[in-house]
Write a protein that holds these residues in place. Structure first.
Motif, PDB file in Angstrom:
ATOM      1  N   ALA A 170      31.330   1.441  59.207  1.00  0.00           N
ATOM      2  CA  ALA A 170      32.352   2.364  58.698  1.00  0.00           C
ATOM      3  C   ALA A 170      31.714   3.725  58.403  1.00  0.00           C
ATOM      4  O   ALA A 170      30.983   3.878  57.423  1.00  0.00           O
ATOM      5  CB  ALA A 170      33.016   1.791  57.449  1.00  0.00           C
TER       6      ALA A 170
ATOM      7  N   ALA B 276      45.965   0.050  51.576  1.00  0.00           N
ATOM      8  CA  ALA B 276      45.161   1.211  51.986  1.00  0.00           C
ATOM      9  C   ALA B 276      45.977   2.502  51.937  1.00  0.00           C
ATOM     10  O   ALA B 276      45.482   3.533  51.473  1.00  0.00           O
ATOM     11  CB  ALA B 276      44.597   0.985  53.389  1.00  0.00           C
TER      12      ALA B 276
ATOM     13  N   HIS C  13      39.721   0.474  50.986  1.00  0.00           N
ATOM     14  CA  HIS C  13      39.646  -0.366  49.783  1.00  0.00           C
ATOM     15  C   HIS C  13      38.364  -0.065  49.001  1.00  0.00           C
ATOM     16  O   HIS C  13      38.385   0.018  47.771  1.00  0.00           O
ATOM     17  CB  HIS C  13      39.677  -1.845  50.181  1.00  0.00           C
ATOM     18  CG  HIS C  13      40.953  -2.259  50.845  1.00  0.00           C
ATOM     19  ND1 HIS C  13      41.031  -3.294  51.752  1.00  0.00           N
ATOM     20  CD2 HIS C  13      42.212  -1.764  50.742  1.00  0.00           C
ATOM     21  CE1 HIS C  13      42.270  -3.422  52.166  1.00  0.00           C
ATOM     22  NE2 HIS C  13      43.008  -2.503  51.576  1.00  0.00           N
TER      23      HIS C  13
ATOM     24  N   ASP D 104      50.016  -3.771  52.632  1.00  0.00           N
ATOM     25  CA  ASP D 104      49.160  -2.605  52.869  1.00  0.00           C
ATOM     26  C   ASP D 104      48.805  -1.911  51.550  1.00  0.00           C
ATOM     27  O   ASP D 104      49.644  -1.243  50.948  1.00  0.00           O
ATOM     28  CB  ASP D 104      49.884  -1.634  53.806  1.00  0.00           C
ATOM     29  CG  ASP D 104      48.980  -0.504  54.276  1.00  0.00           C
ATOM     30  OD1 ASP D 104      47.849  -0.402  53.766  1.00  0.00           O
ATOM     31  OD2 ASP D 104      49.397   0.261  55.158  1.00  0.00           O
TER      32      ASP D 104
ATOM     33  N   ARG E  84      38.894  -7.250  51.166  1.00  0.00           N
ATOM     34  CA  ARG E  84      38.774  -5.809  51.412  1.00  0.00           C
ATOM     35  C   ARG E  84      38.310  -5.582  52.840  1.00  0.00           C
ATOM     36  O   ARG E  84      37.142  -5.311  53.103  1.00  0.00           O
ATOM     37  CB  ARG E  84      37.797  -5.176  50.426  1.00  0.00           C
ATOM     38  CG  ARG E  84      38.206  -5.300  48.971  1.00  0.00           C
ATOM     39  CD  ARG E  84      37.326  -4.429  48.104  1.00  0.00           C
ATOM     40  NE  ARG E  84      37.575  -4.618  46.681  1.00  0.00           N
ATOM     41  CZ  ARG E  84      37.069  -3.852  45.729  1.00  0.00           C
ATOM     42  NH1 ARG E  84      36.263  -2.851  46.066  1.00  0.00           N
ATOM     43  NH2 ARG E  84      37.335  -4.081  44.459  1.00  0.00           N
TER      44      ARG E  84
ATOM     45  N   LEU F 221      31.013  -3.673  55.586  1.00  0.00           N
ATOM     46  CA  LEU F 221      31.531  -2.909  56.728  1.00  0.00           C
ATOM     47  C   LEU F 221      30.471  -1.897  57.159  1.00  0.00           C
ATOM     48  O   LEU F 221      30.628  -0.692  56.962  1.00  0.00           O
ATOM     49  CB  LEU F 221      32.830  -2.203  56.344  1.00  0.00           C
ATOM     50  CG  LEU F 221      33.983  -3.098  55.855  1.00  0.00           C
ATOM     51  CD1 LEU F 221      35.126  -2.248  55.327  1.00  0.00           C
ATOM     52  CD2 LEU F 221      34.465  -4.001  56.971  1.00  0.00           C
TER      53      LEU F 221
ATOM     54  N   HIS G   2      39.469  -3.166  54.836  1.00  0.00           N
ATOM     55  CA  HIS G   2      39.640  -1.774  55.254  1.00  0.00           C
ATOM     56  C   HIS G   2      38.692  -0.887  54.450  1.00  0.00           C
ATOM     57  O   HIS G   2      38.537  -1.067  53.246  1.00  0.00           O
ATOM     58  CB  HIS G   2      41.086  -1.334  55.018  1.00  0.00           C
ATOM     59  CG  HIS G   2      41.474  -0.110  55.774  1.00  0.00           C
ATOM     60  ND1 HIS G   2      40.984   1.145  55.466  1.00  0.00           N
ATOM     61  CD2 HIS G   2      42.298   0.071  56.838  1.00  0.00           C
ATOM     62  CE1 HIS G   2      41.490   2.034  56.294  1.00  0.00           C
ATOM     63  NE2 HIS G   2      42.297   1.417  57.134  1.00  0.00           N
TER      64      HIS G   2
END
Length: 563
Positions: A305, A242, A274, A240, A269, A302, A271
């Motif tokens: 997001a 993040a 990141h 983890d 990446r 993403l 998340h």
């Protein structure tokens, strides 16, 4: 379990085989036929077991070397697993290395449970057989509230296997579950003891890091993070990143947050944090172009997001790309869920849209309407408060002046509040009181362009045009991107008949806002005063192109056409 017992027995069997062969050579065969048969049978069994142990170790070493080479070459995880020995269990240092690599591959695949067990097996493989038999059951059943007897058992096992970090880590977890003041310090002592022993176990290091962040043990968490980066920085290892990135951002440790995620390739990446860690860090460190590239890559990977689109809005504002900023807000609005879970996102969106309407669209009415939808506790940490600034912009000077005065009683000498109070005096047209009020604010106020702008306005309204022009031009020089300062500096020059000087300020205003109605009309007036009617018509036509409803531009153009 039988496989592990048999594997651990092989070194002992090989030793017994050597001793038996030495005795056979020295003493010779035993004459009794039955005894000789049994001895021969035993010798064969031991010889076979020893030979098998040697061959198994040889095979294990060969498989490990092949798997390590595949891992180092970046081969697919399935290929690395196939290279590892699957049906045999090897003890000792060889078994330790095999299980560590197997755990790393499972962590790469996202199979965290199997990776956790692999690293546990790796540490058990290092123990002698009799110690392993005592330690292994300790990990099978973990009670929610351990008894004193269970804790005492763990302390004894730690003395039995002092170099095994999993024992100290589990003992710390059990002590935390007692959740009393007497046990908590002991729990963190066990975690601190486990940390230097767990350098090759990313699962334990990650757990210690997260526990430290969650319980406010920052020193332990950062030590664990440093070991993770130093020993397990391979981006394929999916520990983890993040949580520590978010912690570093909240503590404004921009360089460390950037170093944490900058080496992660885009495919790792998954998340939003990141991408946020890199973009926010670069933006705060002054690298706006790097921040823009990062957030653009983030929303490309993403696109759903919400947080990335809000960061894109912020970066676009600092790059003075207002259209991109507004597009980001519109895109973020579409991503807010309609449930109660999205309420915090809606409040944040309304606040940012209100700021944009106030500071970039110069529409305080719309900004006030948007801000009214946000609960007071979520209206941001602006200073002075945004609602108070909006009251001044909306012309509610008396109410704003009273509120500022009340706040100054709690915070005397607050320069931001004092400057807003000066703004209220200007709105109330208290021109005689404004210059002495401003002059009494001290030298720190003179570093602000708003000070010279307000002072210039007061002097202009008091009939002192030359000092007024000097102050207004000084404000424009200090903040050459502030549209109001540029326009008012031009007006001050025009008041003195310095039309060419005024024209320079208004042209600069057009560089800030190419469609500014006031700047275009004033440039037309300057051209007319400088005996250039064609130039004046050109500016008025351009103004009507952008603002066809402008009655002032229409009247001026009609007057020029009539003459």
């Amino acid at each position: 379990m039988w496989t592990r017992l048999r594997t651990a027995y092989r070194p002992l069997a090989a030793l017994l085989l050597v001793a038996l062969l030495a005795a056979w050579l020295l003493v010779g065969p035993i004459p009794a036929p039955r005894t000789g048969f049994l001895a021969t049978l035993l010798a064969g069994v031991l010889l076979g077991t020893g030979l098998r142990a040697w061959l198994t170790g040889l095979q294990g070493r060969r498989c490990l070397l092949h798997a390590e080479a595949a891992w180092a070459a970046g081969s697919p995880s399935d290929a690395v697993l196939q290279a590892l020995p699957r049906r045999i269990r090897v003890a000792g240092e060889l078994g330790y290395r095999i299980e560590l690599l197997r755990g790393a591959v499972h962590l790469t695949q996202g199979d965290r449970d199997r990776a956790w067990m692999d690293h546990l097996e790796a540490q058990l493989a290092r123990l002698p057989l009799w110690r392993r038999l005592l330690v292994a059951p300790y990990f099978r059943q973990i009670p929610e509230r351990p008894s004193d007897r269970r804790l005492a058992w763990g302390d004894r096992l730690i003395k039995l296997a002092p170099a095994m970090p999993r024992l100290r880590h589990l003992q710390g977890i059990l002590l935390l579950r007692r959740a009393t003041d007497a046990f908590l310090p002991r729990a963190w002592e066990r975690f601190a003891e486990a940390l230097p022993l767990a350098a090759e176990d990313p699962m334990i290091l990650e757990d210690l890091m997260l526990a430290g962040l969650h319980h406010g043990q920052e020193e332990l968490a950062m030590r664990a993070l440093r070991q993770l980066l130093d020993r397990h920085g391979d981006p394929r290892l999916a520990w983890d990143r993040a949580a520590p990135a978010l912690h570093l951002l909240r503590n404004e440790r921009w360089g460390e947050a950037l170093a944490l995620v900058a080496g992660l390739p885009p495919e790792f990446r998954g998340h939003p944090i990141h991408w946020l860690a890199e973009s926010v860090s670069r933006r705060r460190l002054g690298d706006l172009e790097g921040a823009w590239r990062s957030v653009e890559a983030g929303v490309a990977r993403l696109p759903e997001a919400f947080r990335l689109w809000m960061e894109r809005y912020q970066v676009a504002l600092e790059r003075r790309a207002e259209d991109e900023a507004l597009h980001s807000l519109e895109r973020a609005w579409d991503l807010i869920p309609g449930t109660d879970e999205g309420q915090a996102m809606r409040d944040e969106w309304h606040l940012r849209r209100s700021e944009f309407a106030f500071w970039w669209e110069d529409d305080p009415g719309f900004a006030w309407e948007l801000l009214a939808k946000v609960p007071p506790e979520r209206q941001g940490d602006h200073h002075p408060p945004l609602p108070l600034q909006l009251r001044v912009a909306l012309g509610e000077y008396e109410a704003a002046y009273r509120e500022v005065t009340t706040r100054l009683e709690a915070h005397p000498g607050d320069l931001d509040l004092l400057m807003l109070q000066a703004d209220c005096l200007a709105g109330l047209e208290a021109w005689e009181a404004l210059p002495p009020f401003l002059d009494g604010l001290g030298e720190s106020a003179r570093t602000r362009p708003a000070f010279w702008h307000l002072r210039g306005l007061a002097l202009a309204n008091l009939g002192d045009p030359l000092p007024a022009r000097l102050d207004l031009e000084r404000a424009a020089r200090m903040d050459p991107l502030h549209l109001r300062y540029l326009l008012d500096a031009g007006h001050a020059c025009a008041e003195l008949g310095e039309w060419e000087r005024a024209e320079g300020h208004w042209r600069q205003a057009l560089q800030v806002d190419s469609q500014c109605e006031e700047a275009l009309i004033q440039l037309a007036e300057a051209r007319r005063e400088l005996q250039d009617p064609e130039g004046s018509r050109r500016y008025l036509r351009e103004c009507l192109l952008h603002h066809p409803e402008s009655q002032d531009a229409q009247a001026r153009l009609a007057e020029l056409e009539a003459h």
